[in-house]
Write an enzyme that holds these catalytic residues in place. Structure first.
Site, short mmCIF file in Angstrom:
data_model
loop_
_atom_site.label_atom_id
_atom_site.label_comp_id
_atom_site.label_asym_id
_atom_site.label_seq_id
_atom_site.Cartn_x
_atom_site.Cartn_y
_atom_site.Cartn_z
N LYS A 31 0.86 -1.19 0.00
CA LYS A 31 0.00 0.00 0.00
C LYS A 31 0.90 1.24 0.00
O LYS A 31 1.78 1.38 0.85
CB LYS A 31 -0.91 -0.01 1.24
CG LYS A 31 -1.87 1.16 1.29
CD LYS A 31 -2.78 1.08 2.50
CE LYS A 31 -2.16 1.57 3.77
NZ LYS A 31 -1.91 3.01 3.86
N ASP A 58 -3.30 4.35 -1.77
CA ASP A 58 -4.05 4.86 -0.62
C ASP A 58 -4.03 6.38 -0.65
O ASP A 58 -3.27 7.02 0.08
CB ASP A 58 -3.45 4.33 0.68
CG ASP A 58 -4.16 4.88 1.90
OD1 ASP A 58 -5.22 5.52 1.74
OD2 ASP A 58 -3.66 4.69 3.03
N LYS A 60 -6.91 7.99 -0.18
CA LYS A 60 -8.12 8.34 0.59
C LYS A 60 -8.92 9.42 -0.14
O LYS A 60 -9.22 10.49 0.41
CB LYS A 60 -7.76 8.78 2.00
CG LYS A 60 -7.14 7.65 2.82
CD LYS A 60 -6.97 8.02 4.28
CE LYS A 60 -6.38 6.86 5.08
NZ LYS A 60 -4.97 6.55 4.73
N VAL A 61 -9.26 9.11 -1.36
CA VAL A 61 -9.92 10.07 -2.25
C VAL A 61 -11.24 10.51 -1.63
O VAL A 61 -12.04 9.68 -1.18
CB VAL A 61 -10.15 9.42 -3.63
CG1 VAL A 61 -10.75 10.43 -4.60
CG2 VAL A 61 -8.84 8.86 -4.18
N ILE A 64 -15.31 15.72 -5.08
CA ILE A 64 -16.53 15.55 -5.88
C ILE A 64 -16.30 14.39 -6.84
O ILE A 64 -15.14 14.03 -7.13
CB ILE A 64 -16.90 16.84 -6.65
CG1 ILE A 64 -15.77 17.22 -7.65
CG2 ILE A 64 -17.20 17.98 -5.69
CD1 ILE A 64 -16.18 18.29 -8.63
N GLY A 190 2.51 -1.12 8.79
CA GLY A 190 3.50 -0.16 8.32
C GLY A 190 4.74 -0.13 9.16
O GLY A 190 5.67 -0.93 8.99
O1 O7M Z 1 1.19 0.35 10.82
P1 O7M Z 1 1.23 1.86 10.83
O2 O7M Z 1 0.45 2.45 11.94
O3 O7M Z 1 2.61 2.39 10.71
O4 O7M Z 1 0.55 2.31 9.45
C1 O7M Z 1 -0.80 2.12 9.21
C2 O7M Z 1 -1.14 2.46 7.79
O5 O7M Z 1 -2.53 2.30 7.61
C3 O7M Z 1 -0.79 3.87 7.37
O6 O7M Z 1 -0.48 3.85 5.99
C4 O7M Z 1 -2.08 4.63 7.59
O7 O7M Z 1 -2.21 5.72 6.71
C5 O7M Z 1 -3.11 3.56 7.25
N1 O7M Z 1 -4.41 3.69 7.94
C6 O7M Z 1 -4.47 3.75 9.30
O8 O7M Z 1 -3.47 3.64 10.01
N2 O7M Z 1 -5.69 3.96 9.89
C7 O7M Z 1 -6.85 4.06 9.21
O9 O7M Z 1 -7.89 4.22 9.81
C8 O7M Z 1 -6.81 3.93 7.82
C9 O7M Z 1 -5.60 3.68 7.21
C10 O7M Z 1 -5.63 3.31 5.84
O10 O7M Z 1 -4.89 2.54 5.30
O11 O7M Z 1 -6.65 3.81 5.13
C11 O7M Z 1 -6.82 3.38 3.85
#
Ligand code: O7M
Length: 217
Positions: A31, A58, A60-61, A64, A190
């Site tokens: 991702k 990712d 997060k679009v 509109i 991550g």
């Molecule tokens: O394991 P981390 O905490 O270092 O990373 C988590 C990843 O998941 C990081 O890319 C965040 O942007 C994403 N994420 C969340 O941590 N929480 C959410 O609620 C949603 C996401 C996500 O992936 O949304 C698509």
């Protein structure tokens, strides 16, 4: 079996490629979000393609429908195989993202509820349930739900049925991979992998959670 998805939130091309290469044998998808895409450009998708793993955009679009569609299309044209959009922007926006994804043979996942403490402020009071339900109506391939709150994942599973749940918040945010893996289709990890002294060993450790059997409920 839940997939292991590496959230590659590093900000340098060489570092990203090195971690991806080392972890590739143990993960099922990568991702990529704003940290890597904004620091390296969308071309990073072509560079990562050599690992032969699905690449999830990712972004997060949440715009509109027209703008959202353009963002998703740019991601697919760059080589991504899935996009993530927010559900709070409305069902028309989600429909636009799903249409852009399916037009290119890709997938679209919708954030239904977020994993961090602040995620409880607005993703509450039935809103995540409504977002998940609307995502299903819009034809989304699945939702994002918080590994930090397995009870909430269970509730949202009741809404999305057999469509996918991808779940972030494992490790660094406190979520437990072994507890959540039986409830979802993919765990997103991550920092606990890319910040580990040996990312490959960390990925191998999380990969064990993939073997946990799915919770039949
Ligand atoms: O394991 P981390 O905490 O270092 O990373 C988590 C990843 O998941 C990081 O890319 C965040 O942007 C994403 N994420 C969340 O941590 N929480 C959410 O609620 C949603 C996401 C996500 O992936 O949304 C698509």
């Amino acid at each position: 079996m839940a997939d292991l998805i590496l959230a590659l939130d590093v900000t340098g091309r060489e570092k990203a490629l090195e971690i991806a290469r080392a972890c590739a044998p143990y993960i099922d998808a990568i991702k990529i979000g704003y940290p890597l895409a904004l620091s390296c450009g969308l071309g990073i998708a072509r560079d990562l393609a050599r690992e032969c793993l699905p690449l999830i955009a990712d972004f997060k679009v949440a715009d509109i429908p027209t703008t959202s569609s353009l963002i998703c299309t740019a991601a697919f044209d760059a080589g991504f195989s899935a996009v993530i959009c927010h559900g709070f922007a409305g069902t028309d926006t989600v429909r636009a993202c799903v249409a852009a994804a399916h037009a290119r043979g890709g997938a679209c996942y919708v954030v239904a509820e977020m994993s961090h403490p602040g995620g409880k402020e607005y993703f509450a009071g039935g809103i995540p349930e409504q977002i998940a339900s609307n995502a299903m109506v819009a034809g989304a391939d699945g939702i994002i739900a918080p590994a930090t709150r397995p009870d909430r994942v269970r509730v949202l599973r009741g809404i999305v049925g057999t469509r996918k749940i991808l779940s972030p918040g494992i490790g660094a945010q406190g979520g437990d991979a072994v507890a959540v893996a039986p409830l979802v289709d993919g765990i997103i990890v991550g920092r606990s992998i890319y910040d580990a002294p040996e990312p490959a060993a960390a990925a191998q450790g999380y990969a064990r959670a993939r073997a946990v059997r799915r919770d039949p409920s």
